[in-house]
Design an enzyme around this catalytic site. Structure first.
Site, PDB file in Angstrom:
ATOM      1  N   ARG A 136       8.637 -27.914  -6.190  1.00 44.86           N
ATOM      2  CA  ARG A 136       7.206 -27.617  -6.176  1.00 44.86           C
ATOM      3  C   ARG A 136       6.523 -28.492  -7.216  1.00 44.86           C
ATOM      4  O   ARG A 136       7.130 -28.890  -8.217  1.00 44.86           O
ATOM      5  CB  ARG A 136       6.966 -26.141  -6.523  1.00 44.86           C
ATOM      6  CG  ARG A 136       7.431 -25.173  -5.445  1.00 44.86           C
ATOM      7  CD  ARG A 136       6.456 -25.151  -4.278  1.00 44.86           C
ATOM      8  NE  ARG A 136       6.819 -24.159  -3.290  1.00 44.86           N
ATOM      9  CZ  ARG A 136       7.481 -24.420  -2.162  1.00 44.86           C
ATOM     10  NH1 ARG A 136       7.867 -25.653  -1.880  1.00 44.86           N
ATOM     11  NH2 ARG A 136       7.756 -23.461  -1.304  1.00 44.86           N
ATOM     12  N   HIS A 187       4.745 -33.507   1.409  1.00 46.90           N
ATOM     13  CA  HIS A 187       5.460 -32.242   1.602  1.00 46.90           C
ATOM     14  C   HIS A 187       6.182 -32.204   2.959  1.00 46.90           C
ATOM     15  O   HIS A 187       5.965 -31.291   3.763  1.00 46.90           O
ATOM     16  CB  HIS A 187       4.499 -31.051   1.468  1.00 46.90           C
ATOM     17  CG  HIS A 187       5.187 -29.837   0.920  1.00 46.90           C
ATOM     18  ND1 HIS A 187       4.670 -29.059  -0.070  1.00 46.90           N
ATOM     19  CD2 HIS A 187       6.374 -29.271   1.218  1.00 46.90           C
ATOM     20  CE1 HIS A 187       5.493 -28.059  -0.350  1.00 46.90           C
ATOM     21  NE2 HIS A 187       6.545 -28.178   0.426  1.00 46.90           N
TER      22      HIS A 187
HETATM   23  C1  GLV Z   1       8.926 -26.106   1.733  1.00 51.40           C
HETATM   24  O1  GLV Z   1       8.367 -26.443   0.740  1.00 51.40           O
HETATM   25  C2  GLV Z   1       9.606 -24.849   1.851  1.00 51.40           C
HETATM   26  O2  GLV Z   1       9.575 -24.063   0.885  1.00 51.40           O
HETATM   27  O3  GLV Z   1      10.182 -24.588   2.917  1.00 51.40           O
END
Ligand code: GLV
Length: 316
Positions: free
Chosen positions: A232, A280
């Site tokens: 994160r 992401h």
């Molecule tokens: C992606 O960031 C997840 O947590 O699956």
């Protein structure tokens, strides 16, 4: 709950794979009543809430709510949401396909370090024929440190070890992973990353792991190490990374998660020549993996067993 078979599920997120997921789930669990936010059952009652992040407009959750299923591997965004009462268990998705994608990403970074890809590109941009001044390093001399040895981290670490890299793994509590030297606790962290050529972060975001990718940690790495933050944005001390890139302690960084997403257009990371930004996408859950994982939870719930992959047990 509405009855043994007519479990009501509210799907409260609209992710790219949601339509395919709905089709997979309906095929697997024909007895569930599925609602898609903002549609709700007339009486407002549902038993299961599926979400990556709760939508803003979702008000008080009904007393009928039996569990929340996180549409992702990391559930910090749900764990910190005060709208979910602490009595309600939160389980998360476990998807082998997602873990495989993240393994590919991590392997890409490890091989990039092996070939010193960033220097190669910089030399190329200057039309510089910079001959190698020594033998190439074999994989077993490249130290890869993996932070986080949950389902995904353990898979990444063991597959990199299987590829022949020298892998150290770290987690808060001790874990064993085949082919990997593992460490735990605060002292273990320093040992796990000591002289690492590649650092891969796959930790969950908690109060203890916030800003863990710090100046102090970077100082332990080998000079020119490649860093990948696949956890994160909150794990990364951004100023510390920019400083470590400036000093050369960190040679390159791959960043997939950010404190604010999307990353704002004027963020210095975008234009940094030694930072690769991916929006992401290191591990995207698949429709079938997510449906299987939810079906396992539904099955356990119907049988009165503990839910698999709990991130918070819930309490009365
Ligand atoms: C992606 O960031 C997840 O947590 O699956």
């Amino acid at each position: 709950m509405s009855g043994l078979f007519d479990l009501r599920i509210l799907l409260a997120d609209d992710l790219a794979f949601t339509d395919a997921f709905e089709a997979e789930l309906r095929a697997k669990e024909p007895d569930v009543d599925l609602y898609r936010w903002p549609s709700l059952p007339d009486d407002g009652h549902f038993d299961v809430l599926l979400a990556w992040c709760l939508p803003d407009g979702l008000g008080r959750l009904p007393d009928s709510l039996a569990f929340v299923f996180c549409f992702g591997a990391g559930a910090d965004q749900l764990l910190s949401d005060p709208r979910i009462p602490t009595r309600v268990p939160i389980a998360r998705l476990v998807d082998e396909n997602q873990a495989a994608q993240i393994t590919d990403y991590a392997a890409h970074v490890a091989f990039a370090r092996l070939l010193d890809q960033v220097t190669v590109k910089e030399d190329q941009a200057r039309a510089l024929w910079s001959e190698a001044d020594g033998p190439r390093r074999p994989r077993d001399q490249l130290r890869v440190a993996v932070l986080g040895l949950g389902h995904i981290g353990a898979r990444v670490a063991s597959e990199l070890a299987r590829l022949g890299f020298s892998v150290q793994g770290w987690s808060r509590s001790h874990k064993s992973v085949p082919g990997v030297e593992t460490f735990a606790g605060e002292d273990g962290l320093v040992t796990a990353v000591e002289a690492a050529d590649v650092l891969i972060n796959l930790l969950p975001l908690t109060a203890e792991t916030e800003d863990i990718l710090s100046q102090k940690l970077f100082a332990r790495l080998s000079s020119g190490a490649y860093v990948a933050n696949l956890g994160r944005g909150g794990h990364l001390d951004e100023a510390a990374l920019l400083g470590a890139l400036e000093s050369g302690r960190v040679g390159a960084a791959w960043l997939d998660a950010f404190r604010q997403e999307p990353l704002v257009p004027d963020h210095p990371f975008w234009s940094h020549p030694r930072i690769t930004i991916t929006p992401h996408l290191a591990g995207i859950p698949t429709a079938s993996g997510a449906a299987n994982s939810l079906a396992d939870c539904i099955d356990a719930f119907r049988r009165g067993f503990p839910l698999p992959n709990l991130v918070r047990p819930g309490r009365i």
